[in-house]
Write a protein that holds these residues in place. Structure first.
Motif, PDB file in Angstrom:
ATOM      1  N   THR A 138       0.835  -1.193   0.000  1.00  0.00           N
ATOM      2  CA  THR A 138       0.000   0.000   0.000  1.00  0.00           C
ATOM      3  C   THR A 138       0.872   1.246   0.000  1.00  0.00           C
ATOM      4  N   LEU A 139       0.231   2.371  -0.202  1.00  0.00           N
ATOM      5  CA  LEU A 139       0.876   3.658   0.010  1.00  0.00           C
ATOM      6  C   LEU A 139       0.154   4.306   1.185  1.00  0.00           C
ATOM      7  N   TYR A 140       0.857   4.422   2.305  1.00  0.00           N
ATOM      8  CA  TYR A 140       0.250   5.032   3.491  1.00  0.00           C
ATOM      9  C   TYR A 140       0.217   6.543   3.313  1.00  0.00           C
ATOM     10  N   ILE A 141      -0.909   7.150   3.647  1.00  0.00           N
ATOM     11  CA  ILE A 141      -1.150   8.571   3.426  1.00  0.00           C
ATOM     12  C   ILE A 141      -1.332   9.258   4.771  1.00  0.00           C
ATOM     13  N   ARG A 142      -0.559  10.297   5.017  1.00  0.00           N
ATOM     14  CA  ARG A 142      -0.643  11.013   6.283  1.00  0.00           C
ATOM     15  C   ARG A 142      -0.972  12.495   6.049  1.00  0.00           C
ATOM     16  N   PRO A 143      -2.255  12.858   6.024  1.00  0.00           N
ATOM     17  CA  PRO A 143      -2.611  14.277   6.067  1.00  0.00           C
ATOM     18  C   PRO A 143      -2.480  14.769   7.513  1.00  0.00           C
ATOM     19  N   PHE A 144      -1.956  15.966   7.700  1.00  0.00           N
ATOM     20  CA  PHE A 144      -1.862  16.499   9.062  1.00  0.00           C
ATOM     21  C   PHE A 144      -1.870  18.022   9.026  1.00  0.00           C
ATOM     22  N   MET A 145      -2.133  18.624  10.176  1.00  0.00           N
ATOM     23  CA  MET A 145      -2.130  20.074  10.289  1.00  0.00           C
ATOM     24  C   MET A 145      -1.500  20.453  11.622  1.00  0.00           C
ATOM     25  N   ILE A 146      -0.647  21.477  11.578  1.00  0.00           N
ATOM     26  CA  ILE A 146       0.029  21.958  12.778  1.00  0.00           C
ATOM     27  C   ILE A 146      -0.107  23.473  12.874  1.00  0.00           C
ATOM     28  N   ALA A 147      -0.019  23.965  14.110  1.00  0.00           N
ATOM     29  CA  ALA A 147      -0.050  25.407  14.355  1.00  0.00           C
ATOM     30  C   ALA A 147       1.354  25.965  14.187  1.00  0.00           C
ATOM     31  N   ILE A 148       1.541  26.858  13.212  1.00  0.00           N
ATOM     32  CA  ILE A 148       2.882  27.400  12.946  1.00  0.00           C
ATOM     33  C   ILE A 148       3.019  28.852  13.390  1.00  0.00           C
ATOM     34  N   GLY A 149       1.932  29.439  13.893  1.00  0.00           N
ATOM     35  CA  GLY A 149       2.019  30.811  14.381  1.00  0.00           C
ATOM     36  C   GLY A 149       2.962  30.915  15.557  1.00  0.00           C
ATOM     37  N   SER A 150       3.711  31.994  15.640  1.00  0.00           N
ATOM     38  CA  SER A 150       4.715  32.143  16.700  1.00  0.00           C
ATOM     39  C   SER A 150       4.135  32.829  17.926  1.00  0.00           C
ATOM     40  N   GLY A 151       4.807  32.623  19.069  1.00  0.00           N
ATOM     41  CA  GLY A 151       4.395  33.260  20.321  1.00  0.00           C
ATOM     42  C   GLY A 151       4.016  32.233  21.367  1.00  0.00           C
ATOM     43  N   VAL A 152       4.422  32.451  22.601  1.00  0.00           N
ATOM     44  CA  VAL A 152       4.169  31.478  23.656  1.00  0.00           C
ATOM     45  C   VAL A 152       2.990  31.857  24.552  1.00  0.00           C
ATOM     46  N   ILE A 153       2.182  32.817  24.158  1.00  0.00           N
ATOM     47  CA  ILE A 153       0.963  33.096  24.897  1.00  0.00           C
ATOM     48  C   ILE A 153      -0.012  31.941  24.686  1.00  0.00           C
ATOM     49  N   ALA A 154      -0.694  31.538  25.736  1.00  0.00           N
ATOM     50  CA  ALA A 154      -1.561  30.357  25.695  1.00  0.00           C
ATOM     51  C   ALA A 154      -2.902  30.688  25.047  1.00  0.00           C
ATOM     52  N   GLN A 155      -2.895  30.675  23.730  1.00  0.00           N
ATOM     53  CA  GLN A 155      -4.122  30.878  22.967  1.00  0.00           C
ATOM     54  C   GLN A 155      -3.939  30.235  21.600  1.00  0.00           C
ATOM     55  N   PRO A 156      -5.043  29.979  20.871  1.00  0.00           N
ATOM     56  CA  PRO A 156      -4.909  29.338  19.563  1.00  0.00           C
ATOM     57  C   PRO A 156      -4.038  30.160  18.615  1.00  0.00           C
ATOM     58  N   SER A 157      -3.379  29.458  17.721  1.00  0.00           N
ATOM     59  CA  SER A 157      -2.555  30.111  16.715  1.00  0.00           C
ATOM     60  C   SER A 157      -3.434  30.845  15.699  1.00  0.00           C
ATOM     61  N   THR A 158      -2.826  31.756  14.967  1.00  0.00           N
ATOM     62  CA  THR A 158      -3.516  32.415  13.853  1.00  0.00           C
ATOM     63  C   THR A 158      -2.985  31.915  12.508  1.00  0.00           C
ATOM     64  N   GLN A 159      -1.948  31.065  12.554  1.00  0.00           N
ATOM     65  CA  GLN A 159      -1.383  30.510  11.326  1.00  0.00           C
ATOM     66  C   GLN A 159      -1.242  28.997  11.467  1.00  0.00           C
ATOM     67  N   TYR A 160      -1.553  28.291  10.387  1.00  0.00           N
ATOM     68  CA  TYR A 160      -1.513  26.831  10.412  1.00  0.00           C
ATOM     69  C   TYR A 160      -0.927  26.317   9.096  1.00  0.00           C
TER      70      TYR A 160
END
Length: 355
Positions: A138-160
Motif C-alpha cells: 500500500t501507500l500510506y497517506i498522512r494528512p496532518f495540520m500543525i499550528a505554525i504561528g509564533s508566540g508562547v501566549i496560551a491561545q490558539p494560533s492564527t497561522q496553520y
C-alpha cells in the motif's frame, strides 16, 4: 484562498526521483517517504493556494504554538493498486470529515474540501508509481495540520500548515498480540479530545504502553476514565469482542475515535449475517466469558493493521489465553475488507474511489 474558484495546485517537480533507491521488499512502516509533499498554509484568516513540492525539511519558529500547546491533528489513510495497475482510495470522504471534526475540537481552521480531496488525488496521481501491486502493498497517506504561528501566549494560533506526506508500506503484521486491560491509566476522558485524532492523544499513551511492554504485553485495552469498568479501545485501534457468535464493540463517543475501519468491519459483518452489537462492553463480562469459554475472539481494527487478532489478555495480574479458531471472524472480515480495497471483490458499498 477565499473560494474554490481561486483553487489551483502549483506543482514543483523533482529533478530526480528517489524511487529507484528504495528496496520495496524491505520497508519499515512509516520510515520511507515519496518524492513529493503537499503544503497549504492558513494565514490572514484564509487558506492560501496549495503547493506540491519535493519532500524536504522546512524551517519553523521555535515559538510555534504546535511545540508549546499541542495544536496538531492528523489522519491515516491508504492507497491501493489493483491487478490492472489502477490506483484506488478507500473511503477518503470519511477521513476528510473526521479531519475537520478534529480541527474544530482543537480550535483549528477547517480545511476546505477542495484542498483536502483534490490535493490528495493530485499528489497520489503524481506518485502512483510508489503504489505497488499485490496484497499487502500500500501507500500510506498522512494528512496532518500543525499550528505554525509564533508566540508562547496560551491561545490558539492564527497561522496553520496543512500537509500530506506519503509512505510506501507492506503488510503490517506484528504476530500474536498480548494485551493488558487498563485499570489506572486512561486514554481519554469525558469532555476531552479522545474522539479527535490529535497528536497528544497518542503521546499520552506511550508511557503506560511502555509499562505494559516491560511486562511482556504489546498493547493496552483502554477503559473508561471514570470507573475503569468499560472496555473502549485497544492501543491505537478500535476493539471488537466475540462472545459465542456475537460481535460486541463500544459505541463511538467523545472518548472513542470514530474509526473508518471500525465502521467498515461493522457494515461487512452485518452484510454477512453476523450479529453485531454496539454497546458498552464491561470488563467483568469479558473476564467471565473467558472463564466460561464463551469468549472466542478479541481483535483490533485500524488503518495500519486492518485487523489485529489478540491472543491473550491480562487483567489484575491474571492472564487469559484465547482459543485458536480456524476461519475466525477476524480473518474472515479482514479478507473481505482487503479484497474490496484491492478490487478483488465487488464493492457493493461504493467505498472505493479511483485515482
Amino acid at each position: 484562498m477565499s473560494s474554490s474558484s481561486d483553487f489551483a495546485i502549483e506543482i514543483q517537480k523533482v529533478q530526480d526521483s528517489k524511487i529507484s533507491d528504495v528496496d520495496f521488499d524491505n520497508i519499515t512502516f512509516g520510515n520511507t517517504f515519496t518524492d513529493y509533499m503537499l503544503v497549504c498554509d492558513f494565514k490572514n484568516g484564509e487558506w492560501q493556494k496549495p503547493i506540491i513540492k519535493p519532500y524536504e525539511p522546512f524551517l519553523i519558529d521555535p515559538s510555534a504554538k504546535v511545540f508549546h500547546y499541542g495544536q496538531a491533528i492528523f489522519e491515516g489513510m491508504k492507497a491501493y493498486k489493483d491487478e490492472h495497475d489502477e490506483v484506488w482510495l478507500f473511503r477518503p470522504d470519511e477521513n476528510f470529515h473526521r479531519f475537520n471534526k478534529s480541527a474544530v475540537r482543537m480550535a483549528m481552521p477547517e480545511v476546505p474540501e477542495v484542498v483536502f480531496m483534490e490535493g490528495l488525488k493530485t499528489i497520489i496521481d503524481l506518485e502512483r508509481n510508489w503504489v505497488k501491486s499485490g496484497l499487502g502493498n500500500t501507500l500510506y497517506i498522512r494528512p496532518f495540520m500543525i499550528a505554525i504561528g509564533s508566540g508562547v501566549i496560551a491561545q490558539p494560533s492564527t497561522q496553520y500548515r496543512f500537509m500530506i506526506i506519503l509512505s510506501p508500506a507492506k503488510s503490517y503484521y506484528s504476530g500474536a498480540v498480548k494485551v493488558v486491560i487498563a485499570d489506572h491509566y486512561s486514554r481519554a476522558a469525558n469532555g476531552g479530545i479522545g474522539a479527535a485524532k490529535a497528536a497528544g492523544n497518542y503521546s499520552a499513551q506511550f508511557y503506560p504502553t511502555k509499562l505494559a511492554n516491560d511486562k511482556g504485553f504489546q498493547q493496552i485495552i483502554w477503559t473508561d476514565d471514570a470507573t475503569h469498568t468499560k472496555l473502549e479501545e485497544a492501543g491505537t485501534m478500535n476493539v471488537f469482542f466475540r462472545i459465542n457468535d456475537t460481535l460486541y464493540t463500544a459505541p463511538t463517543s467523545e472518548r472513542i475515535l470514530d474509526g473508518v475501519t471500525r465502521k467498515s468491519i461493522i457494515a461487512l459483518a452485518k452484510r454477512e449475517g453476523i450479529d453485531v452489537q454496539e454497546r458498552s462492553v464491561l470488563v467483568d463480562e469479558i473476564v467471565a466469558a473467558a472463564q466460561n469459554s464463551t469468549l472466542k475472539e478479541i481483535f483490533g481494527a485500524g488503518t495500519a493493521a486492518v485487523v489485529s487478532p489478540i491472543a491473550a489478555f491480562s487483567y489484575q495480574e491474571i492472564e487469559y489465553v484465547l482459543p485458536v479458531i480456524e476461519d475466525s471472524f477476524a480473518s474472515q472480515l479482514k479478507d473481505k475488507l482487503t479484497k474490496i480495497q484491492y478490487k478483488l471483490a465487488e464493492d457493493t458499498f461504493g467505498w472505493t474511489v479511483k485515482i
